[in-house]
Design a protein around this motif. Structure first.
Motif, short mmCIF file in Angstrom:
data_model
loop_
_atom_site.label_atom_id
_atom_site.label_comp_id
_atom_site.label_asym_id
_atom_site.label_seq_id
_atom_site.Cartn_x
_atom_site.Cartn_y
_atom_site.Cartn_z
N THR A 1 0.84 -1.19 0.00
CA THR A 1 0.00 0.00 0.00
C THR A 1 0.88 1.25 0.00
OG1 THR A 1 -0.03 0.14 2.41
CG2 THR A 1 -1.74 -1.21 1.37
N LEU A 2 0.27 2.40 -0.24
CA LEU A 2 1.01 3.66 -0.17
C LEU A 2 1.61 3.86 1.22
CD1 LEU A 2 1.94 6.42 -1.16
CD2 LEU A 2 -0.37 7.28 -0.72
N GLU A 3 0.82 3.55 2.25
CA GLU A 3 1.33 3.70 3.62
C GLU A 3 2.50 2.76 3.87
OE1 GLU A 3 -1.94 3.23 2.83
OE2 GLU A 3 -2.52 5.33 3.13
N TYR B 1 4.61 1.63 1.59
CA TYR B 1 5.78 2.13 0.85
C TYR B 1 6.41 3.30 1.59
CZ TYR B 1 8.56 4.31 -2.82
OH TYR B 1 9.59 4.87 -3.53
N THR B 2 5.58 4.25 2.04
CA THR B 2 6.10 5.41 2.77
C THR B 2 6.82 4.96 4.03
OG1 THR B 2 4.24 6.71 1.93
CG2 THR B 2 5.47 7.63 3.77
N SER C 1 5.10 12.47 1.84
CA SER C 1 3.90 11.81 1.33
C SER C 1 3.59 12.17 -0.12
CB SER C 1 2.70 12.10 2.22
OG SER C 1 2.51 13.49 2.35
N ALA D 1 3.39 9.34 -2.90
CA ALA D 1 2.14 9.12 -3.63
C ALA D 1 2.38 9.13 -5.13
CB ALA D 1 1.11 10.18 -3.25
N TYR E 1 4.35 5.88 -6.00
CA TYR E 1 3.47 4.73 -5.80
C TYR E 1 2.40 4.68 -6.89
CZ TYR E 1 0.12 1.63 -3.50
OH TYR E 1 -0.74 0.62 -3.21
N GLY E 2 1.81 5.83 -7.22
CA GLY E 2 0.79 5.89 -8.26
C GLY E 2 1.33 5.45 -9.61
N ARG F 1 1.77 1.65 -9.51
CA ARG F 1 0.49 0.93 -9.62
C ARG F 1 -0.05 1.00 -11.05
NH1 ARG F 1 -0.10 -2.83 -6.02
NH2 ARG F 1 -2.32 -2.68 -5.70
#
Length: 124
Positions: A57-59, A61-62, A97, A101, A104-105, A108
């Motif tokens: 998830t984004l969280e 990965y962060t 963040s 994001a 990550y986007g 995905r």
């Protein structure tokens, strides 16, 4: 160019050269942060990387970027106040963040395109 250690990797021309000359710089441009994040924990969609990351998830990965950066800081390999130390500390203590994001986007999106069936390539 092959890098002998992580500090050399940070100084490669992938990073923005202007900020490397400013010893007092505490915050780094978004593009430089993203480059460093990709070096520390690359999001890839092939081979073993896919098996590791497919449910990230984004969280997640962060959090991974922050924890891996902190681990490198904790090794004591980087002189306090050096450019390498400041770059890693920036990822740990500042808000990353937006950069996370974006990376990550894009990852995905690439993964989704890779999973789409190719037109005209059925198995029957």
């Amino acid at each position: 160019m092959e890098c002998k250690n992580f500090e050399e990797l940070l100084y490669r021309d992938l990073l923005i050269s202007d900020s490397m000359e400013k010893n007092t710089l505490k915050e780094f441009p978004s593009e430089e942060r993203k480059t460093l994040m990709q070096i520390i924990f690359p999001l890839q969609t092939d081979g073993l990387f896919y098996n590791l990351y497919h449910s990230m998830t984004l969280e997640g990965y962060t959090g991974k970027i922050i924890s891996m950066s902190q681990r490198r800081l904790d090794t004591g390999l980087f002189q306090w106040g050096s450019q390498a130390y400041q770059r890693l500390a920036d990822l740990v203590v500042n808000d990353i963040s937006a950069e996370a994001a974006e990376l990550y986007g894009a990852w995905r999106d690439t993964e989704a395109r890779r999973k789409e069936p190719k037109e005209g390539k059925g198995w029957f």
